[in-house]
Enzyme design. Sequence first.
Site, short mmCIF file in Angstrom:
data_model
loop_
_atom_site.label_atom_id
_atom_site.label_comp_id
_atom_site.label_asym_id
_atom_site.label_seq_id
_atom_site.Cartn_x
_atom_site.Cartn_y
_atom_site.Cartn_z
N GLY A 59 0.86 -1.17 0.00
CA GLY A 59 0.00 0.00 0.00
C GLY A 59 0.90 1.22 0.00
N CYS A 60 0.37 2.41 -0.29
CA CYS A 60 1.28 3.52 -0.49
C CYS A 60 0.62 4.89 -0.40
CB CYS A 60 1.89 3.45 -1.88
SG CYS A 60 2.71 1.92 -2.20
#
Lengths: 148, 501, 378
Positions: free
Chosen positions: C22-23
């Site tokens: 995720g980011c």
Amino acid sequence: MKRIYAREEYCVGCRLCEIFCVVGHSKSKDIIKTYKKEPDRPAPRVAVWEDGPLSFAFQCRHCDQPSCVEACITGALSKNEEGTVLCNEDKCVGCWTCITVCPFGAIQREEGEKKKIVKCNLCSGEPEPYCVSHCPNRAIVYEERGVE
Amino acid sequence: MGFSMLAPEYRVDRDKDRCIDCKVCVTQCPYDVHYFDEEEEKVFAREENCVNCHRCVVLCPTRALIIRKYPLEFRENSAWKDIDIRQLQKQAETGGILLSGMGNPKPLPVFWDKILLNASQVTNPSIDPLREPMELKTFLGRKPERLEIGCDGSLKTKISPQLELSAPVMFSAMSFGSISLNACRVLAEAAEQLGIYYNTGEGGLHQSLFKFADHTVVQVASGRFGVNSEYLKIGAGIEIKIGQGAKPGIGGHLPGEKVREEVAATRMIPLGTDAISPAPHHDIYSIEDLRQLIFALKEASDYEKPVSVKIAAVHNVAAIASGIARAGADIITIDGFRGGTGAAPTRIRDNVGIPIEFAISAVDNRLKEEGIRNQVSVVAAGSIRNSADIVKAVALGADAVYIGTAALLAMGCHLCRKCYMGKCSWGIATQQPHLVKRLNPEIGRERLVNLITGWKHEIKEILGGMGINAIDSLRGNRHMLRGVDLSSRELDILGIKAAGE
Amino acid sequence: MWGSRKRLNRKPIEGDVRIPSGCAVSGIMNKKGKLFSGETIIQSISIMRDRSNGLGGGFAAYGIYPDYKDFYALHMFFESEENQREVELYLKENFLVEKGERIPTRKVPVILDSPIIYRYFIKPRAEICEDVCMTPDEFMVRQVMFINSSFEGAYVSSSGKNMGAFKGVGYPEDIGEFYDLESYKGYLWTAHGRFPTNTPGWWGGAHPFTLLDWSVVHNGEISSYGTNRRYLEEFEYECSLQTDTEAATYLFDMLLRRHRLPLETACQVLAPPFWEEIERMPEKEKETARALRMVYGKGLLNGPFSIILGSTNGMVAINDRIKLRPLVAAEQGDMLYVASEEAAIIEVCACPSKVWTPRAGQPVIGRLEEVDSWVSVC
Ligand code: SF4
Ligand code: SF4
Ligand code: SF4
Ligand code: SF4
């Protein structure tokens, strides 16, 4: 009115219609009891006619102007509000006049000792006639097709 | 028949407490098993004739019947199993080639069952097909490598004709002749209602089915039965049948007794003659010849139909498929060794060909390596049993699948595998009028539509679970597959990892 | 050490396994091409610290090397001086090397195990390009793939003209400080903070991922990865890192540079409209949309993502077709902002004239003025 129609192209000649007509008019309405324990079980009101690969189930047409009703000497036969031709067993004296006038040969004698006729009553009281609901191939249908 | 050394295969158990001697079984068994003894006023059975088709069992109104395997044991022998002995005995009695119907029943591994699917957890969300759109639309046909789009967004590339499917499944080639007209009608009507296609097989197209032509793929096989210019022009696609999974290397065979009036007229052959397709197409002895036929058919159909070439999955399937793509076919159909048939020599059916799972993988790899996978469509056939098999086939690299046996099962077939006898008790693989009418096309269509509708829902659920909302994103997505109980060599060929990796 | 891809007995890293993550993403550009310092983008990405876990951060900057704008700027990581020597030897054989220098870095206590970080300004030797019948761009692409897959302990982190990627293992703001990005001036910046679900911590695995002057920062996990990858392999893209970002970058490269699709069309391939929607489109539009899905079905990026593509000519931000990952955009004067969260924009632009949440699959396109074709015609 809703009538029963045969679709001979799909009739496989199994006679399940006959078998279940009997069940539907039996005391127990249980197929095994009917055939094993009710020696006085009724006769089928539907007959399967067969000739080579052709077969179809046939029962009373519930004619618009039924000859049988006209001919019945005791008034046992009558046409009710829905148009079903019914026989009042108490009045039937077994004179067989109706059998001789029915142009389709749709009326039978009851089996055994009883001197009464039997004929299709469209299984009145049932949501769908027994023969129709037990036909494995939809070779008889119960539907409204308008005036013939 | 005289004396036979063959013991019966099945035993008919009739529960006398239930049986009412109604004779339904007698009228329904086409193999003369049940009979009514007038003297005894009872129904009996000639068990040696029973093929275990279940017709009597299903129709018996009192559930009085059970068909069992005949409990006769041969002396145990792991080399000579019962089936080997029986087949030998049969052959000793007839002196002929052993015939079989339907697909290879041998206990060879079913690789579908050794492949497991993936689903999303946490890092990407699964998608709920009840709440979000989920797309199964599939196009089969030749695609350009790239599109040219003008700056105004207009399309400059012309796209070749395509088959547009509402889901990646079609009904495979089953000819009128091998199956009844009613069965053909079921396939046609169901295909139309579902927005997919059925395949005529090599028996031509009966006049009464012309109205479903938009959902019909017409087949051209080595016998050229029923092939004329109208036939080629009317369908939505054309398929050249080179081979078939159940009998690679040999042609179709329809015995004369199945060639009744309508079949004869549709196939354009004389009444009652055996319709025997040559093993090869006698105008195709090499890949260049195939190219000529492909283009002859395209020419004859004004380049308006995609042309498919169907082959059996054999050892060298990848190279052959690549040749077919280069010969100009728009669709390559591969039929695995479990594929069904109306009649095939038993030895060929049971011993020739390779599993479709490997064939899909090999073909997809080869076409990819050559950079032409994006230009042709690949259809897989032969033993697709359920929606999960379809998902696995697509993830291995197929664009769509053909189902044959599964479609017949939905119509009523009970897989007794006696299709070649022409007496199908369910009205499917027969031409006898009193049997043909046992399949009411209306009922057959409803059941088949139900099946595919159910499968569509299932495929959507599976895709949603994977976090995918279009079938396009499953194609060749082998990351979604893991193998269990497979050797590392098999995993390599399938291009998938082992479970846990 | 910084974890070589080829080292034995190491934890699996990008290229060995698929690592979902995720980011946080952010992108800022000036449409007139006016340069501004990297400070802004650091500020923007740092506000989303929650979305990263310190295992990867990076930036792409455009317009930073005006003096060398005709040269490919090769940013490289080396594990050892020996590895570096080998690559340098190779570069000299195939390229004109105008300049090679260490990329200046600062000591930041939390940034550990940094590799040797170098940049080279190079041009392919014309005669070699001619020999192999390739445009210089095509030649560069092959060379970068070759170096990454064949040289021990060496990794190309970017290779475009007048741009560069600055990335590493750490929180993005620390990486920004490490590279001293305040001292660079660019007209377009993108940034990325990473939250991988396992912990390889490899410098090469951080975002942005680049190819020529394409850079991609991405938040998401693409469920169609297997399909996309096989499709790209058909066109000879080698997806050696096994990351979604790599696949997305190659897809952009293929669609825009090799197939020359208009930018909007390329975006439509990655996040196409649903068939239902297509059926309702006017005839011409429908024809194109149908054809795109037919031909480029395997290019659809399926599953949650928000991506920012940077290039010399501008930037594009796009969401997946059902918007499973966040993306916000804003404008103020000539400035265009896109980010995972609105906070990351407000932090650097207190009152934008317009703030919006782009619809699923609808690209936000920031085109540098006076650029009409997105693809640099080679
Ligand atoms: S039950 Fe149906 S198929 Fe069977 S004989 Fe009666 S009408 Fe025909
Ligand atoms: S409708 Fe009822 S009564 Fe009439 S024939 Fe059928 S089963 Fe018998
Ligand atoms: S169909 Fe069933 S009940 Fe009827 S005779 Fe056969 S076994 Fe007996
Ligand atoms: S062949 Fe079929 S119908 Fe005949 S007895 Fe056996 S199972 Fe019943």
